[in-house]
Each structure stands twice: as structure tokens, then as C-alpha cells.
Design an enzyme around this catalytic site. Structure first.
Site, PDB file in Angstrom:
ATOM      1  N   SER A 281       7.178  78.989  38.375  1.00 32.80           N
ATOM      2  CA  SER A 281       6.177  78.003  37.748  1.00 32.80           C
ATOM      3  C   SER A 281       6.539  77.740  36.278  1.00 32.80           C
ATOM      4  O   SER A 281       6.000  76.835  35.566  1.00 32.80           O
ATOM      5  CB  SER A 281       4.990  78.567  37.766  1.00 32.80           C
ATOM      6  OG  SER A 281       4.526  79.727  37.118  1.00 32.80           O
TER       7      SER A 281
ATOM      8  N   LYS B 115       3.972  78.707  27.578  1.00 36.51           N
ATOM      9  CA  LYS B 115       3.537  78.101  28.694  1.00 36.51           C
ATOM     10  C   LYS B 115       2.320  77.912  28.503  1.00 36.51           C
ATOM     11  O   LYS B 115       1.300  78.670  27.940  1.00 36.51           O
ATOM     12  CB  LYS B 115       3.811  79.204  29.766  1.00 36.51           C
ATOM     13  CG  LYS B 115       3.619  78.829  31.256  1.00 36.51           C
ATOM     14  CD  LYS B 115       4.119  79.874  32.190  1.00 36.51           C
ATOM     15  CE  LYS B 115       3.616  79.534  33.652  1.00 36.51           C
ATOM     16  NZ  LYS B 115       4.485  80.772  34.373  1.00 36.51           N
TER      17      LYS B 115
ATOM     18  N   SER C 233       8.368  83.475  38.657  1.00 34.11           N
ATOM     19  CA  SER C 233       8.230  82.220  37.653  1.00 34.11           C
ATOM     20  C   SER C 233       8.817  82.290  36.484  1.00 34.11           C
ATOM     21  O   SER C 233       8.784  81.177  35.661  1.00 34.11           O
ATOM     22  CB  SER C 233       6.615  82.241  37.552  1.00 34.11           C
ATOM     23  OG  SER C 233       6.117  81.354  38.663  1.00 34.11           O
TER      24      SER C 233
HETATM   25  N1  GLN Z   1       6.530  81.082  43.287  1.00 32.38           N
HETATM   26  C1  GLN Z   1       5.607  82.035  43.360  1.00 32.38           C
HETATM   27  C2  GLN Z   1       4.291  81.448  43.621  1.00 32.38           C
HETATM   28  O1  GLN Z   1       4.193  80.250  44.014  1.00 32.38           O
HETATM   29  C3  GLN Z   1       5.804  82.704  42.080  1.00 32.38           C
HETATM   30  C4  GLN Z   1       4.966  82.010  41.026  1.00 32.38           C
HETATM   31  C5  GLN Z   1       4.758  82.956  39.521  1.00 32.38           C
HETATM   32  O2  GLN Z   1       5.711  83.814  39.515  1.00 32.38           O
HETATM   33  N2  GLN Z   1       3.663  82.659  38.930  1.00 32.38           N
HETATM   34  O3  GLN Z   1       3.264  82.130  43.840  1.00 32.38           O
END
Ligand code: GLN
Length: 481
Positions: free
Chosen positions: A148, A73, A172
Site C-alpha cells: 500500500s 505516508k 506494504s
Molecule cells: N497487501 C497487503 C494487504 O492488502 C499488505 C498491506 C500492508 O502491508 N499494509 O493487506
């Protein structure tokens, strides 16, 4: 191929690391235009890593990841290789150091397949908030891959790498794994070093594997786990051999089914697949009992105060002086404002504003402190549950992958899609998402298995038993080439 298969083929000399990397790049060449998993692919760098792996194998070494192409990532620092966080503000940022996770992967002979796309600074649930454009779900290109770590999950599902690394602050890794029909693990907070992971919400962030199988997840955890003096939140606990948990039966294991997770708004087909999966676990000898995690309904609200507060503090470092983009202004303040205005996208700005508000004097007690108290209650819910059960089993997401654009106009709807993954980060416990079926529209469904702190082994044990008994993980998306 998965890691297990690729490793034995390489060690038996059936395929060389250079050929393996070549095959992955051929695949990337064929499908990447449709999927958009990667922010950057550095072929020459990968081929030189593959050659190195070849040399070391020839000299008798058998590392854990001999020339295995793994995608990382793009919020994890790779020395000398651009790490953008899918943000304009870091569009040209080249880290001067290596993250501990990629350092350890390197010591075991991996090949960096490329850096994967994400929601800017890992803020989002759909990989639509990327400065470099959205990633598509390999099962249905009109749909999101989740986020994400959407690029990592899509790359694994589309065979654009053998496995991938993601990060998980509120879901994410697990939510994109569920949407793309692959395996995603968020380890216990402190299990994996965060050194070199660009900070979003430091009390929640954790790096973990995105893989095709549960065994591959355990193999990668063996490599990336362990205490790191460079990360003060990394725990001084021993790393077990996670693969030794695989293949042990689950007879008599107690699994808790929290009633708060089977609620209105849960898609009928998702609920059906998850209930079937629970039956399957019972057939394998597990004992399912209904439990309660009573503070679940406050998790999304508490998370979006804490995560945004930490983000507003962490992202203060992007000031046009130390890192990345700088837009000149009339004076210092003007330079700060122009840099941050042009460098950050709308969701990141929204979070900085929300977090700054929650932390500001006069509001701190009402929001930030209150959210911390709720966090404690949520942790206690899990601690109490784990007094009577070994694992907690839930759907990973309330719905299958949604359509691109469906939730972008309504941030609250987007935030609510994290409802089943967020509590796990607030409590710091480990959880995996594994494929557990498909909807009638042929979209994957994810099963979430949650364990006690530092008990990834029980999570792996149950996940593997289920996977072997069902075989959903063998389903691949049909991508026209
Ligand atoms: N979807 C969650 C957010 O927008 C989690 C994102 C993540 O785990 N980085 O914060």
C-alpha cells in the site's frame, strides 16, 4: 540525491535547505501529474521547516537530516496537517498530535516533502484502492507502483523526495519498493513506535523507511527507532548505530534459501534475477544453503483472517462521532450506517465484513483461533531456520509490477501477490527489499533479505555488500519531462 549526498552538500554549504526544498518542489511540479505520488503537498510549511533547518545549521547544529525533504505516508499523523489514509472518511481529518516517527524526524531537521498516497487504510497491493486516484509506477505508467505504500515508493523512484516513510502490515513497504526499484525495510515488530500510525492490523503494522540506498535506510532507522512509552508494543531494546553494520564483509555468513519460495507461479525473469543475486552473495563469501519453511503455504490464508479481524475491530472507531466524515440519518444507527457506507471504499468494506465474520461467535474457533495457531507455526518455522542460518533470502514478489486494473476484479489474485512478504509480518522479523535486476521489459526486481528478531544489522550488512557489488540502485526510470 540521496540522504547521504544531500546531507553533506547542506553541511558543506553547497546547497541550502531552502534551495533543496525548492529543487524537490520543482521536480514535483514537473512529474507529479504523471505519477500521482502525493495526496497533499504543503509547500509553505516545508519552506518554513527548511528555514528553521538553515537557522539551526548556522548556529552550529549538524542534525542527522538537516533540511532533507522526506515524504510521509498519509496514514501517519502529522499535527495540523491533513492525514487522510486515502479514505473519504478521513478526507478532512487534521490530527491534533504528531506521530512519534515524524516527531523524531523533526528533531533531526527533516522537511516534510508531502503526504503520500496509499491504498485506503493501507489495504491493498497496488495503490489502486485510494479515494484520491491511483499512483503510477515511474518505470511504466501503465503499471502499478505496488502497495500500500505505493505513493512513498513512487515518490522516491521519481525523485519527488530524497527518501520516504511507509508502513508495512503484510508487505506494504517491501512490495512497492521492489516494484519501483528502491530500498524498503520492514523493521522488527516493536523496533519503531507505531504511535500516530493509523491502525490497520495492530499486531502486524510497522513503520519503516523507503530509500534510494541501503545506507539511507540505516540512517533513517537510526532516527526513527527506539522505545516509546506512548506505544505499548514498542520494545525496550537499545538502538544500535545501524550504519556501523555497513561495509563489514559477509564472509562466512549463512544464508537460507527456502525451497517453498521457488514455486510454480514465480515469474521466470524474477527467479533468474534472484538466483543471480544469490550467486553474487556467494561470490562475496556468504554460504547459501537450502532450507524449508514448511508452513509458508498457509501464510496468505492466515494473514487475511488475522489482518481483517484486527481491521474490523480497529475501524469500528469511524462512527461519524469521533473522527472524520459524518452523514446524518434518521437516528443513531442510521447515521452510523450512512457514514460508514459513504465513507469507506469497497475493499475496506470487504475486509470489515470478512473480519467481523471471522470473529463472530460460532466462527471464531474455526477461523480466528485457527489462524493464530498457524501464525505460531510460521513463527516457529523462522525460529528453527535461524538456528542454522543468519539470514533468509527470497524474491520479494512473485512477479514484477503488474498492469493497473489487472487484479482489481479478483481480490484473491491481489491477495496472492503478497505471498512472499506476509510470513515476515506474521513472524515479526525484519526484512528488506533491495533492487536486484530488471526484466526484459525494464521492470525492477526486488530481493528480500530476512533477519532474526532485532537483527536489522545483519540484514543491512548483507544488503549493503550486495548493493555495493552490483549497483542496481543507481538505475533511474526515464521519465519524459
Ligand atoms: N497487501 C497487503 C494487504 O492488502 C499488505 C498491506 C500492508 O502491508 N499494509 O493487506
Amino acid at each position: 540525491m540521496n540522504i547521504e549526498e544531500a546531507r553533506s552538500a547542506v553541511i558543506r554549504g553547497e546547497i541550502s535547505p531552502v534551495e533543496l526544498a525548492g529543487a524537490v518542489f520543482e521536480r514535483i511540479g514537473a512529474v507529479e501529474e504523471k505519477i500521482g505520488s502525493y495526496v497533499s503537498v504543503r509547500k509553505e510549511h516545508a519552506l518554513s521547516q527548511a528555514k528553521q533547518a538553515e537557522d539551526s545549521i548556522r548556529s552550529g547544529d549538524t542534525p542527522a537530516l538537516p533540511g532533507i525533504p522526506i515524504a510521509v505516508k498519509d496514514n501517519i499523523c502529522t499535527k495540523g496537517i491533513k492525514t487522510t489514509c486515502s479514505s473519504r472518511i478521513l478526507e478532512n481529518f487534521i490530527p491534533p498530535y504528531e506521530s512519534t516517527v515524524t516527531q523524531r524526524l523533526g528533531e533531526q531537521g527533516y522537511v516534510l516533502a508531502g503526504k503520500t498516497n496509499l491504498d485506503e487504510f493501507a489495504m491493498g497491493s497496488s495503490t489502486e484502492n485510494s479515494f484520491f486516484g491511483r499512483t503510477k509506477n515511474p518505470w511504466d505508467l501503465q503499471r502499478v507502483p505496488g502497495g500500500s505504500s505505493g505513493g512513498s515508493a513512487a515518490a522516491v523512484a521519481a525523485d519527488e523526495c530524497i527518501a520516504a516513510i511507509g508502513s508495512d502490515t503484510g508487505g506494504s513497504i517491501r512490495q512497492p519498493a521492489a516494484f519501483c526499484g528502491v530500498v524498503g525495510l520492514k523493521p522488527t515488530y516493536g523496533r519503531v513506535s507505531r504511535y500516530g500510525l493509523v491502525a490497520f492490523a495492530s499486531s502486524l503494522d510497522q513503520i519503516g523507511p523507503v530509500t534510494k540506498t541501503v545506507r539511507d535506510s540505516a540512517i533513517l532507522m537510526n532516527v526513527i527507532s527506539g522505545h516509546d512509552p506512548l506505544d505499548s508494543t514498542s520494545a525496550a531494546v537499545d538502538t544500535p548505530d545501524f550504519t556501523s553494520a555497513l561495509g563489514r564483509d559477509i564472509n562466512g555468513m549463512k544464508i537460507g534459501i527456502p525451497k517453498e519460495y521457488f514455486i510454480e507461479g514465480l515469474d521466470g525473469e524474477v527467479a533468474g534475477a534472484v538466483k543471480e543475486a544469490i550467486k553474487q552473495l556467494e561470490t562475496l563469501g556468504a554460504v547459501a544453503v537450502e532450507i524449508s519453511l514448511p508452513h509458508t503455504e498457509y501464510a496468505v490464508a492466515a494473514y487475511y483472517i488475522l489482518a481483517t479481524s484486527e481491521a474490523s475491530s480497529n475501524l469500528a472507531r469511524y462512527d461519524g462521532v469521533k473522527y472524520g466524515l459524518r452523514v446524518e440519518g434518521d437516528d443513531l444507527i442510521d447515521m452510523y450506517m450512512k457514514t460508514r457506507d459513504e465513507g469507506f471504499g469497497p475493499e475496506v468494506k470487504r475486509r470489515i465484513i470478512l473480519g467481523t465474520y471471522a470473529l463472530s461467535s460460532g466462527y471464531y474457533d474455526a477461523y480466528y483461533r485457527k489462524a493464530q495457531q498457524v501464525r505460531t507455526l510460521i513463527s516457529r518455522d523462522f525460529r528453527k531456520a535461524f538456528e542454522t542460518v543468519d539470514l533468509v533470502v527470497t524474491p520479494t514478489t512473485p512477479t514484477p509490477a503488474f498492469r493497473a486494473g489487472e487484479k482489481t476484479a479478483d481480490p484473491l489474485q491481489m491477495y496472492l501477490s503478497d505471498i512472499f512478504t506476509i510470513s515476515v509480518n506474521l513472524a515479526g522479523v525484519p526484512a528488506i527489499s533491495i533492487p536486484c535486476g530488471f526484466t526484459s521489459a525494464n521492470l525492477p526486481v526486488g530481493l528480500q533479505i530476512i533477519g532474526r528478531h532485532f537483527d536489522e544489522e545483519s540484514v543491512f550488512r548483507a544488503a549493503y555488500a550486495y548493493e555495493q557489488a552490483t549497483g542496481w540502485h543507481r538505475m533511474r526510470p526515464r521519465l519524459q519531462e
